[in-house]
Design an enzyme around this catalytic site. Structure first.
Site, PDB file in Angstrom:
ATOM      1  N   CYS A  35     -42.954 -27.681  50.975  1.00  0.00           N
ATOM      2  CA  CYS A  35     -42.506 -28.567  52.062  1.00  0.00           C
ATOM      3  C   CYS A  35     -40.999 -28.793  52.052  1.00  0.00           C
ATOM      4  CB  CYS A  35     -43.233 -29.904  51.997  1.00  0.00           C
ATOM      5  SG  CYS A  35     -42.804 -30.905  50.554  1.00  0.00           S
ATOM      6  N   ASP A  37     -39.327 -30.903  50.068  1.00  0.00           N
ATOM      7  CA  ASP A  37     -38.926 -32.222  49.575  1.00  0.00           C
ATOM      8  C   ASP A  37     -38.283 -32.105  48.202  1.00  0.00           C
ATOM      9  OD1 ASP A  37     -40.024 -33.414  51.826  1.00  0.00           O
ATOM     10  OD2 ASP A  37     -41.898 -33.970  50.829  1.00  0.00           O
ATOM     11  N   CYS A  60     -39.002 -35.452  54.172  1.00  0.00           N
ATOM     12  CA  CYS A  60     -39.582 -36.115  55.332  1.00  0.00           C
ATOM     13  C   CYS A  60     -39.572 -37.634  55.164  1.00  0.00           C
ATOM     14  CB  CYS A  60     -41.015 -35.613  55.531  1.00  0.00           C
ATOM     15  SG  CYS A  60     -42.136 -36.060  54.195  1.00  0.00           S
ATOM     16  N   CYS A 104     -46.341 -36.392  48.480  1.00  0.00           N
ATOM     17  CA  CYS A 104     -45.064 -37.098  48.331  1.00  0.00           C
ATOM     18  C   CYS A 104     -45.167 -38.183  47.260  1.00  0.00           C
ATOM     19  CB  CYS A 104     -44.627 -37.723  49.652  1.00  0.00           C
ATOM     20  SG  CYS A 104     -44.257 -36.523  50.942  1.00  0.00           S
TER      21      CYS A 104
END
Length: 144
Positions: A35, A37, A60, A104
């Site tokens: 992703c 991150d 994000c 996350c």
């Protein structure tokens, strides 16, 4: 598009504890190549407690909200207490995360733990040496 709780939106729009700690006692960095991150946590330890926690996150809205929440949850805790901050606890404090964003909360907990590990790696070797030195001296004082 994922639906976020009001609390996630609040922590994304108004993150707490953003930045770096100069001369941090510990730094932990994690990333998710899928992703994109990236989270870096900085900790300052005083009397075995997290006196300050800051973060820098590239990712994000959920990643930013998670980093902010983890930092708030960790400040003031002992190292042992901070290690008990789990991804599920973070998600619960944020009133839930969409399933595709739960990773996350894993990253936030991992980054904090890596910062604690970094701190311990800098402090434990010296502590071991001191204990060993005391043990060697004790028999000599008993022989007198």
């Amino acid at each position: 598009m994922p639906i976020y709780s009001e609390k996630v939106m609040e922590y994304f729009m108004h993150p707490r504890n953003v930045g770096e700690i100069e001369n941090a006692d510990g730094v932990g960095e994690v990333g998710n190549p899928v992703c994109g991150d990236m989270m870096t946590f900085y900790i300052k330890v005083k009397d075995s407690r997290l006196a300050d926690v800051k973060f820098k996150t590239f990712g994000c809205g959920a990643a930013i909200a998670v980093s902010s929440m983890v930092s708030e949850m960790a400040i003031g805790k002992t190292l042992e207490e901070a290690r008990k901050i789990t991804p599920q606890l973070v998600a619960d404090e944020l009133q839930g995360l969409p399933k595709n964003k739960f990773h996350c909360s894993n990253l936030g907990a991992q980054a904090l733990n890596k910062a604690i590990d970094d701190y311990l790696s800098k402090t434990k070797p010296g502590a071991r040496k001191n204990r060993g030195a005391r043990r060697k001296q004790e028999p000599r004082s008993n022989e007198r």
